[in-house]
Scaffold this active site. Structure first.
Site, PDB file in Angstrom:
ATOM      1  N   CYS A  24       0.839  -1.211   0.000  1.00 25.51           N
ATOM      2  CA  CYS A  24       0.000   0.000   0.000  1.00 25.51           C
ATOM      3  C   CYS A  24       0.874   1.262   0.000  1.00 25.51           C
ATOM      4  CB  CYS A  24      -0.900  -0.064   1.231  1.00 25.51           C
ATOM      5  SG  CYS A  24      -1.704   1.468   1.691  1.00 25.51           S
ATOM      6  N   CYS A  27       0.230   3.686   2.852  1.00 24.05           N
ATOM      7  CA  CYS A  27       0.746   3.088   4.094  1.00 24.05           C
ATOM      8  C   CYS A  27       2.238   3.363   4.223  1.00 24.05           C
ATOM      9  CB  CYS A  27       0.501   1.582   4.111  1.00 24.05           C
ATOM     10  SG  CYS A  27      -1.240   1.108   4.055  1.00 24.05           S
TER      11      CYS A  27
END
Length: 100
Positions: A24, A27
């Site tokens: 991600c 992230c």
């Protein structure tokens, strides 16, 4: 020293949990933000990361449907949560509100 996830979130010290995945992009953007927050709040908060791919049951238990999702726990209770990238200044303010 608390060792398990359940012990950490039951602590009177605020515990910020970053639910993330390695693949991600947003992230990955949270990593330096969280390091900055930890440097400034020190022992006033615990900051931990939970990989949703490796810990799907924990993610499901807290209804994490998008990542990154940040949840602040204190004394076993969810005090704050937000999905998406959150800037360091905002995280510091939130932690300050709940510090012991």
């Amino acid at each position: 020293m608390a060792t398990s996830f359940s012990e950490l979130i039951k602590s009177p010290t605020p515990t910020l949990v970053d639910f993330y995945a390695d693949w991600c992009g947003p992230c990955r953007a949270m990593k330096p933000i969280l390091e900055q927050v930890k440097d400034s709040v020190g022992d006033n908060a615990n900051i931990i990361k939970i990989d949703v791919d490796k810990n799907p049951k924990v993610a499901a238990a807290y209804q994490v449907q998008s990542i990154p999702t940040l949840i602040l726990f204190q004394n076993g209770q969810v005090k704050w949560r937000q999905a998406g990238v959150v800037q360091a200044a905002q995280l510091k303010q939130i932690i300050q509100r709940f510090k012991s």
